[in-house]
Design an enzyme around this catalytic site. Structure first.
Site, PDB file in Angstrom:
ATOM      1  N   HIS A   1     -92.708 -29.978 -18.053  1.00 13.41           N
ATOM      2  CA  HIS A   1     -91.676 -30.597 -17.223  1.00 13.41           C
ATOM      3  C   HIS A   1     -91.246 -31.873 -17.919  1.00 13.41           C
ATOM      4  CE1 HIS A   1     -90.053 -32.531 -13.479  1.00 13.41           C
ATOM      5  NE2 HIS A   1     -90.511 -33.606 -14.100  1.00 13.41           N
TER       6      HIS A   1
ATOM      7  N   HIS B   1     -88.638 -19.866 -14.338  1.00  8.07           N
ATOM      8  CA  HIS B   1     -89.127 -21.087 -13.687  1.00  8.07           C
ATOM      9  C   HIS B   1     -89.003 -20.937 -12.181  1.00  8.07           C
ATOM     10  CE1 HIS B   1     -90.072 -25.546 -14.002  1.00  8.07           C
ATOM     11  NE2 HIS B   1     -89.975 -25.310 -12.693  1.00  8.07           N
TER      12      HIS B   1
ATOM     13  N   LYS C   1     -99.009 -25.450 -17.893  1.00  5.09           N
ATOM     14  CA  LYS C   1     -97.883 -26.327 -17.526  1.00  5.09           C
ATOM     15  C   LYS C   1     -98.388 -27.761 -17.490  1.00  5.09           C
ATOM     16  CE  LYS C   1     -93.936 -27.599 -15.381  1.00  5.09           C
ATOM     17  NZ  LYS C   1     -93.698 -27.177 -13.986  1.00  5.09           N
TER      18      LYS C   1
ATOM     19  N   ASP D   1     -86.197 -22.723 -10.126  1.00  3.24           N
ATOM     20  CA  ASP D   1     -86.994 -23.854  -9.623  1.00  3.24           C
ATOM     21  C   ASP D   1     -86.697 -24.189  -8.160  1.00  3.24           C
ATOM     22  OD1 ASP D   1     -88.882 -25.916  -9.845  1.00  3.24           O
ATOM     23  OD2 ASP D   1     -87.366 -27.391 -10.405  1.00  3.24           O
TER      24      ASP D   1
ATOM     25  N   HIS E   1     -86.284 -27.948 -17.524  1.00  3.38           N
ATOM     26  CA  HIS E   1     -85.224 -28.828 -17.019  1.00  3.38           C
ATOM     27  C   HIS E   1     -84.431 -29.436 -18.173  1.00  3.38           C
ATOM     28  CE1 HIS E   1     -87.587 -28.208 -13.474  1.00  3.38           C
ATOM     29  NE2 HIS E   1     -88.541 -29.044 -13.867  1.00  3.38           N
TER      30      HIS E   1
ATOM     31  N   HIS F   1     -91.447 -21.173  -8.306  1.00  5.12           N
ATOM     32  CA  HIS F   1     -92.669 -21.607  -7.619  1.00  5.12           C
ATOM     33  C   HIS F   1     -92.806 -20.728  -6.380  1.00  5.12           C
ATOM     34  CE1 HIS F   1     -93.134 -25.160 -10.153  1.00  5.12           C
ATOM     35  NE2 HIS F   1     -91.849 -25.420  -9.966  1.00  5.12           N
TER      36      HIS F   1
END
Length: 402
Positions: free
Chosen positions: A226, A62, A185, A318, A246, A64
């Protein structure tokens, strides 16, 4: 064919948790042989390890890589070339921290993946999803309340795209799959970095979630969601979503659902630790910073609950903006409730299972891609040997010292 011989290492079998002393030979980007006293092929590079620990290359499921700021709503206004320059730097530093494969959880596209695969930029192998699907006012809708217009052009930087209704989400999922997405996602609950939703909200109807899953299934791909709360996680799992991102606010009822649906949990505890300490410094808006407490304290308890029950848990970070440098700190945070071997598996073999690359990455078995990390210390004895990147002596990716 290029060859690399790593001599006299302690090779970790992540499945058994045992070390085997010996050599490891990489040929043509794959692990060709392991064992004591191997003979180096002509022209091979030889590196003496002197008993150092050798692990499979790490996998962060995870990330970005385009999130060079914690102010995610600002990204769509950036020049794509500027966002790409930042992403290249972020990816190179991930590789230096031992992560040879990452799964981008929205923002990265086929261009970054192709550039890495062709050697145009340094970085981990990149599994991407394009942009996350969000309902209007959802976690992927970065518009403040006073903004009406949304520019969803594919060349705009940013993590989300807005789609409402069954037909629209089908089209959006098909579009990301058309562009080569490894997974889809979806934003199934509220989030910290979004300006107009609540953490405890559910997002998308069940019909919309099921339509997205159907499109991914049709392309032999899967959906990651998410989701924070027990209610949002339950809805996602019942819709057929394979990976929950998460999950800080899950309860015991969700644990049974994870096991029933053979789904994965990807906690990202380090990002809340970093956002609370540094988020505002790196652009996180004040209203988002105030939301961090809603999920910060519960995450470790949720991880412990899921681990105790045997849920498949995968490593995720994340991180955003200048906080990417804390990527390895997730190892230390999880060690409060998990043993080192379990955490290592989450960043190797279990992560490989989630990415659909079982036996290709996350293992030192012969035939696997030659992605390796060499450490000065033993991470089974002290997880700080992974949490502190200065203990990394060598990183090997696809059979080359990088």
């Amino acid at each position: 064919m290029t060859a690399l011989l790593l001599r006299s290492g302690k090779l970790l079998d992540v499945e058994s948790g045992e070390y085997a002393e010996g050599d490891l030979l990489c040929v043509g980007g794959r692990i060709a042989e392991t064992g004591p006293g191997l003979t180096a092929p002509e022209g091979a590079r030889t590196v003496e390890l002197g008993g150092a620990a050798v692990l499979p290359g790490l996998i962060d499921a995870h990330v970005h890589v385009t999130a060079a700021t914690a102010d995610l709503s600002a990204l769509p206004s950036w020049s794509p070339s500027y966002a790409t320059a930042h992403a290249a730097q972020i990816m190179g530093r991930m590789l230096d921290r031992g992560f040879t494969t990452v799964r981008d959880a929205s923002g990265a596209d086929f261009g970054l993946a192709d550039a890495q695969a062709e050697g145009l930029i340094r970085g981990p192998r990149l599994a991407f999803c394009g942009k996350a699907l969000s309902q209007t006012g959802g976690h992927g809708d970065g518009r403040p309340r006073g903004t009406q217009v949304h520019d969803g052009h594919q060349c705009c930087a940013g993590l989300g795209r807005i789609a409402d209704g069954v037909d629209a989400v089908r089209a959006a999922a098909r579009d990301e799959l058309r562009k080569g997405a490894h997974h889809i996602k979806v934003m199934a609950s509220g989030g910290v970095a979004s300006p107009t939703d609540r953490i405890d909200s559910t997002q998308y109807s069940m019909d919309e979630l099921r339509a997205i899953v159907e499109e991914a299934d049709a392309a032999n791909r899967y959906v990651a969601a998410h989701a924070y709360t027990a209610r949002s996680v339950s809805r996602a799992l019942c819709a057929g979503i394979r990976s929950i991102e998460h999950g800080n606010l899950i309860d015991e009822s969700n644990v049974a659902e994870f096991l029933e649906h053979d789904a994965f949990l990807v906690p990202t505890l380090v990002t809340y630790w970093a956002l609370k300490a540094e988020g505002r410094e790196f652009g996180l808006p004040e209203e988002s910073w105030r939301k961090v407490d809603d999920v910060l304290g519960a995450g470790l308890a949720a991880l412990e609950m899921a681990h105790r029950a045997g849920v498949k848990i995968v490593y995720g970070s994340d991180l955003l903006g200048g906080m990417h440098r804390h990527q390895n700190e997730e190892f230390r945070i999880r060690s409060e409730v998990q043993q080192p071997l379990d955490i290592i598996r989450s960043a190797t073999s279990t992560a490989a299972d989630l990415l659909g690359m079982t036996g290709e990455i996350g293992t030192l078995r012969v035939g696997a891609l030659a992605d390796l990390v060499v450490l000065d210390g033993d991470p089974l004895a002290d997880i700080a040997n992974l949490a502190d990147p200065e203990h990394i002596r060598h990183v090997v990716q696809h059979g080359a010292l990088v």
